[in-house]
Design an enzyme around this catalytic site. Structure first.
Site, PDB file in Angstrom:
ATOM      1  N   LEU A 126       7.539 -11.091  17.404  1.00 23.85           N
ATOM      2  CA  LEU A 126       8.106 -10.035  17.947  1.00 23.85           C
ATOM      3  C   LEU A 126       9.730 -10.200  17.571  1.00 23.85           C
ATOM      4  CD1 LEU A 126       7.931  -7.011  19.187  1.00 23.85           C
ATOM      5  CD2 LEU A 126       8.549  -8.199  21.572  1.00 23.85           C
ATOM      6  N   TRP A 127      10.105  -9.192  16.765  1.00 24.59           N
ATOM      7  CA  TRP A 127      11.818  -9.166  16.597  1.00 24.59           C
ATOM      8  C   TRP A 127      12.157  -8.327  17.979  1.00 24.59           C
ATOM      9  CZ3 TRP A 127       8.732 -10.109  12.730  1.00 24.59           C
ATOM     10  CH2 TRP A 127       9.188 -10.394  11.471  1.00 24.59           C
ATOM     11  N   VAL A 180       8.911 -15.413  19.147  1.00 23.61           N
ATOM     12  CA  VAL A 180       9.984 -14.246  19.420  1.00 23.61           C
ATOM     13  C   VAL A 180      11.276 -14.842  18.192  1.00 23.61           C
ATOM     14  CG1 VAL A 180       9.145 -13.538  21.728  1.00 23.61           C
ATOM     15  CG2 VAL A 180      11.007 -15.424  21.189  1.00 23.61           C
ATOM     16  N   LYS A 181      11.424 -13.551  17.760  1.00 22.07           N
ATOM     17  CA  LYS A 181      12.684 -13.388  16.865  1.00 22.07           C
ATOM     18  C   LYS A 181      13.844 -12.931  17.497  1.00 22.07           C
ATOM     19  CE  LYS A 181      14.876 -11.915  12.529  1.00 22.07           C
ATOM     20  NZ  LYS A 181      14.638 -10.736  11.465  1.00 22.07           N
ATOM     21  N   GLN A 182      14.900 -13.939  17.574  1.00 20.47           N
ATOM     22  CA  GLN A 182      16.148 -13.110  18.203  1.00 20.47           C
ATOM     23  C   GLN A 182      17.250 -13.694  17.525  1.00 20.47           C
ATOM     24  OE1 GLN A 182      17.789 -11.036  20.082  1.00 20.47           O
ATOM     25  NE2 GLN A 182      16.259 -11.322  21.594  1.00 20.47           N
TER      26      GLN A 182
END
Length: 352
Positions: free
Chosen positions: A200-201, A238-240
């Site tokens: 998830l972005w 997770v992409k952050q």
């Protein structure tokens, strides 16, 4: 690339980044990436055996194979930022085949892109490098510009083209975020049923998140909470964006927080700010990958190495860097991707 070369690239920031000791959230509390990530972190989860296999497929590929860390090439910008804005600096990458070639030659664990890009070359490449199909996108042809994430295909399509994972974006904080949360939650649940991993972005999007010239879209407290929501809907990774400031909740005067977030759990040091993102990702059970950001030309290599050092020393899982790699000649893009990976391969660069 040797430790000395990394120090040379970091320049006057080498001591600041490489010798920092985190005194906020102790590293002993973290689930740190390792060759045994699946056994140590995921084996006790509810993920089915096919999903565990898909995660291991990603973790077992490329130059970072079986380290627990990942280097992913994301090229969904043709939709997100328009193809012209994304590929004009290097028209080679209008062709999906060259995107996959860059990921392979760059030693990446996986390539993340659109249904169209990956589907166009799936029979040739799906068995050679793990595919991550980005299932939703913003687009910039609507006028006036509208910022929303729309599903562009189905989870079944991603499965049928041989994808190891699906990826999606939620614009947390936007008026449309509740609908996006529902759509992505349902898609991720179905992806897990079919045995694919989920990424998830976890981006923030709200005009009110800018105040007095400060952009709180990259605030540690707000991005940390976005990560926590991503973990809640069972993203495996997770992409952050890398945090650059803090105090979003307090300065914008909304939501709820606690003073200890700012006095004990974080400091102004970038590694400590990123550590707070890791903590919100279930103390690292859900892997945190930070984005590489836009290409700025000559400074790209240094910025990429800095981001990798911060992510690794904070307890993150890796980097997902696109424009810095594909908006330049392929050999230079490969060099940049290898430099990122060398940070994670360097045993002298440890958790802070």
């Amino acid at each position: 690339m040797s430790t000395n070369k990394i120090i040379e690239i970091l320049g006057d920031q080498s001591d600041f980044l490489l010798n920092h000791t985190c005194k906020t959230i102790d590293k002993s509390l973290l689930h740190i990436p390792s060759p045994n990530t699946i056994d140590e972190i995921w084996m006790s989860s509810d993920r089915n055996t096919r999903t565990l296999n898909s995660l291991q497929t990603i973790l077992g590929h490329g130059r970072l194979a079986n380290t627990g860390y990942v280097s992913i090439l994301p090229v969904d910008q043709g939709v997100e930022h328009t193809a012209g804005a994304s590929f004009a600096p290097n028209p080679l990458y209008f062709d999906p085949g060259n995107i996959i070639k860059l990921a392979i030659e760059g030693g990446c664990n996986a390539v993340a892109s659109t249904f169209g890009v990956l589907g166009a070359v799936a029979r040739k490449y799906a068995h050679r490098i793990p595919f991550i199909v980005k299932i939703n996108h913003n687009e910039l042809l609507t006028y006036p510009t509208q910022y929303d994430q729309t599903l562009y295909g189905t989870v079944e399509e991603a499965w049928n083209m041989g994808a190891a994972a699906v990826g999606a974006t939620i614009y947390f904080g936007s008026p449309e975020s509740r609908r996006q949360i529902l759509e992505v939650s349902e898609a991720f649940a179905h992806a897990h049923e079919l045995g694919m991993a989920t990424i998830l972005w976890c981006y923030l999007r709200n005009g009110s998140f800018k105040k007095n010239g400060v952009d709180y879209h990259s605030a540690a407290d707000l991005t940390g909470q976005a990560n926590h929501l991503g973990a809640t809907i069972q993203a495996d990774i997770v992409k952050q964006k890398l945090p650059t400031v803090n105090g979003g909740f307090t300065e914008l005067k909304f939501g709820k927080t606690n003073e200890k977030v700012y006095t004990e759990l974080t400091s102004s040091h970038p590694i400590d700010l990123c550590r707070y993102q890791v903590a919100n990702s279930y103390m690292g059970r859900i892997g945190l990958i930070n984005s590489g950001g836009e290409s700025k030309g000559a400074s790209d290599l240094k910025e990429a190495v800095i981001t990798a050092v911060i992510n690794k020393r904070a307890g993150g899982m890796g980097l997902i860097s696109g424009r810095k790699a594909f908006q330049k000649p392929m050999n230079q893009g490969v060099e940049l991707l290898h430099a990122i990976q060398d940070v994670y391969l360097d045993k002298n660069i440890t958790i802070a």
